[in-house]
Scaffold this active site. Structure first.
Site, mmCIF file in Angstrom:
data_model
loop_
_atom_site.group_PDB
_atom_site.id
_atom_site.type_symbol
_atom_site.label_atom_id
_atom_site.label_comp_id
_atom_site.label_asym_id
_atom_site.label_seq_id
_atom_site.Cartn_x
_atom_site.Cartn_y
_atom_site.Cartn_z
ATOM 1 N N GLU A 60 0.826 -1.217 0.000
ATOM 2 C CA GLU A 60 0.000 0.000 0.000
ATOM 3 C C GLU A 60 0.854 1.259 0.000
ATOM 4 O OE1 GLU A 60 -0.578 -2.588 1.967
ATOM 5 O OE2 GLU A 60 -2.657 -3.246 1.599
ATOM 6 N N PHE B 184 -12.078 -7.211 13.419
ATOM 7 C CA PHE B 184 -10.964 -7.699 12.598
ATOM 8 C C PHE B 184 -10.572 -6.651 11.551
ATOM 9 C CE2 PHE B 184 -9.489 -10.087 8.788
ATOM 10 C CZ PHE B 184 -8.270 -10.497 9.327
ATOM 11 N N GLN B 185 -9.300 -6.386 11.460
ATOM 12 C CA GLN B 185 -8.747 -5.401 10.513
ATOM 13 C C GLN B 185 -9.369 -4.016 10.677
ATOM 14 O OE1 GLN B 185 -8.539 -7.116 6.504
ATOM 15 N NE2 GLN B 185 -6.540 -7.953 7.078
ATOM 16 N N LYS C 194 -17.887 -0.839 5.333
ATOM 17 C CA LYS C 194 -18.362 -1.847 4.398
ATOM 18 C C LYS C 194 -19.871 -1.742 4.132
ATOM 19 C CE LYS C 194 -17.799 -6.545 3.089
ATOM 20 N NZ LYS C 194 -16.758 -7.521 2.884
ATOM 21 N N MET D 213 24.143 8.786 3.381
ATOM 22 C CA MET D 213 23.964 10.107 3.996
ATOM 23 C C MET D 213 24.147 10.033 5.510
ATOM 24 S SD MET D 213 23.647 13.187 3.499
ATOM 25 C CE MET D 213 22.818 13.926 2.102
HETATM 26 C C1 LIG Z 1 12.055 5.653 5.808
HETATM 27 C C2 LIG Z 1 13.317 6.304 6.223
HETATM 28 N N1 LIG Z 1 14.089 5.728 7.162
HETATM 29 C C3 LIG Z 1 15.247 6.312 7.553
HETATM 30 C C4 LIG Z 1 15.654 7.490 7.006
HETATM 31 C C5 LIG Z 1 16.948 8.164 7.457
HETATM 32 N N2 LIG Z 1 17.900 8.241 6.338
HETATM 33 C C6 LIG Z 1 18.073 9.356 5.601
HETATM 34 S S1 LIG Z 1 19.169 9.161 4.390
HETATM 35 C C7 LIG Z 1 19.466 7.584 4.821
HETATM 36 C C8 LIG Z 1 20.469 6.744 4.062
HETATM 37 C C9 LIG Z 1 20.016 6.420 2.696
HETATM 38 O O1 LIG Z 1 20.844 5.422 2.165
HETATM 39 P P1 LIG Z 1 20.788 5.032 0.652
HETATM 40 O O2 LIG Z 1 19.404 4.869 0.219
HETATM 41 O O3 LIG Z 1 21.694 3.893 0.423
HETATM 42 O O4 LIG Z 1 21.293 6.341 -0.080
HETATM 43 P P2 LIG Z 1 22.691 7.103 -0.071
HETATM 44 O O5 LIG Z 1 22.628 8.138 1.001
HETATM 45 O O6 LIG Z 1 23.758 6.074 0.162
HETATM 46 O O7 LIG Z 1 22.743 7.696 -1.437
HETATM 47 C C10 LIG Z 1 18.706 7.213 5.934
HETATM 48 C C11 LIG Z 1 18.770 5.903 6.608
HETATM 49 C C12 LIG Z 1 14.792 8.073 6.035
HETATM 50 N N3 LIG Z 1 15.069 9.240 5.469
HETATM 51 N N4 LIG Z 1 13.665 7.456 5.648
#
Ligand SMILES: Cc1ncc(C[n+]2csc(CCOP(=O)(O)OP(=O)(O)O)c2C)c(N)n1
Length: 564
Positions: free
Chosen positions: A50, A112-113, A162, A478
Site C-alpha cells: 500500500e 478484525f482489521q 463496508k 547520507m
Molecule cells: C524511511 C526512512 N528511514 C530512515 C531514514 C533516514 N535516512 C536518511 S538518508 C538515509 C540513508 C540512505 O541510504 P541510501 O538509500 O543507500 O542512499 P545514499 O545516502 O547512500 O545515497 C537514511 C537511513 C529516512 N530518510 N527514511
C-alpha cells in the site's frame, strides 16, 4: 438511479475523469473491486504494497498536475498508507486515498482489521472523512477531489465502512462544491503587490527564493518572465527544482544545507528576498537567527498559515503565485524603472557570478573509482535532460539535485519535506503512468531502493518502462556522512553488508538488469539500459567514501559551509 455505495464510488471516479487508481484489495473493499471489475474508464493498477500505491498516486500527481488516486483496504492496508500520506502532505501534493472500513456497527469494537485511520491520518492529511451514509458518498468524493487540488494542495482521505459500500442510494454527483469555512484566496491584494514591488525596486541586492509552490501553481513561466524583466537572480529549494530553468544565467542553484556556495552567499548578503511558494524550511534557513541578516523579506504564499511561521516577513502576500506574479509583471513590464533597475543591480550580479566561478559545484576525481556525481552528469548527458527524474532519499537525492540540470517544472520528483526512503521507485512508476512516452528515471541509493523494491513487479506487470539507477555505495551513505563528520567516523549500523545482487533481483522480477563497475562503462551501460524496453535496473558501483558537498552543518548559518 439507485446504486450501491461501491458502484457510486466507481462511477463518481469515472465522472471526475479519474483514469487510474493505484491500489491493493482486501475484505473491506471487496465490493469496490467488484464494481471495478471490467470497468473500461477507471483502470486499476495492483501494487505490491500500500505504501507503493500511495507513492505512485503521488508521483502521478507531481508529474502531471492531476490528482492521484489510491484505494486500499481497512486496518493494515490503511495504516500502510500513512507514510505516503505524510509524504504528500509535507510536499503539498494532491492525492485522494480511499480506505475500506469495518461495518459502521463494529467501529470501535476492535473488529478484525479495524484501525481508526481517520484519527491516525488527521495530522497528515489536508482533510479526511468517515463516510456514514451511502447517500453522502458521491458528494464526499466530489469534495475530496476539490479539497485535494485547490488552495494549498494536499492529500485527502475517505474512509468508507463496508455497509456504506453495500447499501444503495440515488447517484447524485454535485456539480459544484460549497464548503463552509474553506475559501482559498487566489488573488493577491493589489496594494500589497504594489508595496512589494516598490520595496524591491528600492533595493540593489535582490534574490528570488522559489519553492515548490511555483510548480504547484503552474507559475514557472511567470517566474521566468519577472526574473528576466528585472534581472533578479533566482535560487530554488529542493522542491522548486525545475521551477526556473537550470540553464538560465540568472539561476544560482539550490540553496540550503546542500545548496550551492553562490546561492547561500547570495541569501546571506541580499538586501531583499522575494520568497515565492517556499516555506523557510530549516534545511533551507540553517541557523534561523542568522538567516538573511541584511534582507527585507516579501513572502507570497497561497497558505496564510505558512507566512510568518518560521521567519518574520516585511510584506506578506496571500494568493496564487500565478496571479501575484502576473500583477508584479504588469507593474514593471515596459517601464523605464525596470531597465534602470537592471543597471542598478549589475554590481550584485557581478559579485554572484564571481562566487559561481570561484566556488562551482564540483567533486574530486579519484582514479579507478566511479564518482556518483559523475554518474548523475552522465545521466543528464544520455537523457539530453529530457527525462523526469525521481529520487530516493539520501546522498543520491542531493547529487540528483546538484548535478542534473532541470529545465522544466515537474521533472524532479523527490520527497523533500518528509525525506521518505522508498519513495523514488513507486513515484517513478506513477509518473511514467501519467506521462507515457517520457523517459522516467529513479536515481536511487542501495538502501532506499530496498524499501519498496517489490514495486518492480508492478512495473513489470503493467509494462511500465521506468529505469532505476542505483548509486551503489554499499551503505546508508547520507547517515554515514554525518557519522564521519560529526561522530568521529563511528559507522554505527550504516554499512549494508548483505546487499542483494541487484541485477539478478531485477531479473527475478522479470525486469532487465545491468551493472557498471568501471568508470568507462558508465555512459555505455546507461545508454543501453535507457534504450532497453520495459523496466530496467542499473546497478552502478560507486566510491563508497564519497560525500555530499557543500554542506551546512545542522544549526549552522548558511555562510558556514563545508566545501569539497
Ligand atoms: C524511511 C526512512 N528511514 C530512515 C531514514 C533516514 N535516512 C536518511 S538518508 C538515509 C540513508 C540512505 O541510504 P541510501 O538509500 O543507500 O542512499 P545514499 O545516502 O547512500 O545515497 C537514511 C537511513 C529516512 N530518510 N527514511
Amino acid at each position: 438511479m439507485q446504486m450501491n455505495g461501491a458502484e457510486i464510488l466507481v462511477k463518481a471516479l469515472a465522472d471526475l475523469g479519474v483514469d487510474v487508481v493505484f491500489g491493493y484489495p482486501g475484505g473491506a473493499v471487496l465490493n469496490i473491486y467488484d464494481a471495478l471489475f471490467g470497468n473500461t474508464k477507471v483502470r486499476h493498477m495492483l501494487c505490491r504494497h500500500e505504501q507503493g500505491a500511495v507513492h505512485m498516486a503521488d508521483g502521478y500527481a507531481r508529474a502531471s498536475g492531476r490528482t492521484g488516486v489510491c484505494l486500499v483496504t481497512s486496518g493494515p492496508g490503511a495504516t500502510n498508507t500513512v507514510t505516503g500520506l505524510a509524504t504528500a502532505y509535507m510536499d503539498s501534493i494532491p492525492i485522494v486515498v480511499f480506505t475500506g472500513q469495518v461495518p459502521t456497527l463494529l467501529i470501535g469494537n476492535d473488529a478484525f482489521q479495524e484501525a481508526d485511520i481517520v484519527g491516525i491520518s488527521r495530522p497528515c492529511t489536508k482533510h479526511n472523512y468517515l463516510v456514514k451514509d451511502t447517500k453522502d458518498l458521491a458528494r464526499i468524493v466530489r469534495e475530496a477531489f476539490y479539497i485535494a487540488s485547490t488552495g494549498r494542495p494536499g492529500p485527502v482521505l475517505g474512509d468508507i465502512p463496508k455497509d456504506v459500500l453495500i447499501s444503495t442510494a440515488e447517484y447524485n454527483l454535485p456539480k459544484e462544491v460549497r464548503l463552509r469555512g474553506y475559501h482559498p484566496n487566489y488573488e493577491g491584494h493589489p496594494r500589497q503587490v504594489e508595496s512589494a514591488m516598490r520595496l524591491l525596486l528600492s533595493k540593489e541586492r535582490p534574490v528570488i527564493y522559489a519553492g515548490g509552490g511555483i510548480i504547484l501553481s503552474n507559475a514557472s513561466e511567470e517566474l521566468a518572465e519577472l526574473a528576466r524583466l528585472l534581472s533578479v537572480p533566482v535560487t530554488t529549494t529542493l522542491m522548486g527544482m525545475g521551477a526556473f530553468p537550470g540553464n538560465d544565467p540568472l539561476f544560482l542553484g539550490m540553496l540550503g544545507m546542500h545548496g550551492t556556495y553562490t546561492a547561500n552567499m547570495a541569501i546571506s548578503h541580499a538586501d531583499l528576498i522575494l520568497a515565492l511558494g517556499a516555506r523557510f524550511d530549516d534545511r533551507v534557513t540553517g541557523k534561523i537567527d542568522e538567516f538573511a541578516p541584511h534582507a527585507k523579506i516579501i513572502h507570497v504564499d497561497i497558505d496564510p498559515t505558512s507566512i510568518q511561521k518560521n521567519v518574520p516577513v516585511d510584506i506578506p502576500i496571500v494568493g496564487d503565485l500565478k496571479d501575484v506574479l502576473r500583477k508584479m509583471i504588469r507593474l514593471v513590464k515596459g517601464k523605464k524603472d525596470a531597465a534602470a533597475y537592471r543597471g542598478k543591480c549589475s554590481a550584485w550580479r557581478q559579485q554572484l557570478s564571481t562566487w559561481s566561478k570561484t566556488h562551482p559545484l564540483t567533486y574530486k576525481e579519484s582514479k579507478g573509482k566511479i564518482k556518483p556525481q559523475f554518474v548523475v552528469e552522465r545521466i543528464r548527458e544520455v537523457t539530453g535532460g529530457k527525462a523526469i527524474i525521481a529520487t530516493e532519499v539520501g546522498q543520491n537525492q542531493m547529487w540528483a539535485a546538484q548535478f542534473y540540470t532541470y529545465d522544466k517544472p515537474r521533472t524532479f520528483l523527490s520527497s523533500g519535506g518528509l525525506g521518505t526512503m522508498g519513495y523514488g521507485l513507486p513515484a517513478a512508476i506513477g509518473a511514467q503512468v501519467a506521462m507515457p512516452g517520457t523517459l522516467v528515471v529513479d536515481i536511487a541509493g542501495d538502501g532506499s531502493i530496498q524499501m519498496n523494491i517489490q514495486e518492480l513487479a508492478t512495473a513489470v506487470q503493467y509494462r511500465v518502462p521506468v529505469k532505476v539507477v542505483i548509486l551503489n555505495n554499499g551503505s546508508l551513505g547520507m547517515v554515514r556522512q554525518w557519522q564521519e563528520l560529526f561522530f568521529q567516523g563511528k559507522y554505527s549500523q550504516t554499512c549494508l553488508p548483505h546487499i542483494p545482487d541487484f541485477v539478478k533481483l531485477a531479473e527475478a522480477y522479470g525486469a532487465k538488469g545491468f551493472r557498471a563497475t568501471k568508470v568507462d562503462e558508465v555512459a555505455a551501460v546507461l545508454k543501453k539500459g535507457f534504450a532497453a524496453e520495459g523496466p530496467v535496473l542499473i546497478d552502478i558501483v560507486v566510491d563508497p567514501a564519497e560525500m555530499v558537498y557543500p554542506m551546512v552543518p545542522a544549526g549552522a548559518p548558511l555562510t558556514k559551509m563545508l566545501l569539497v
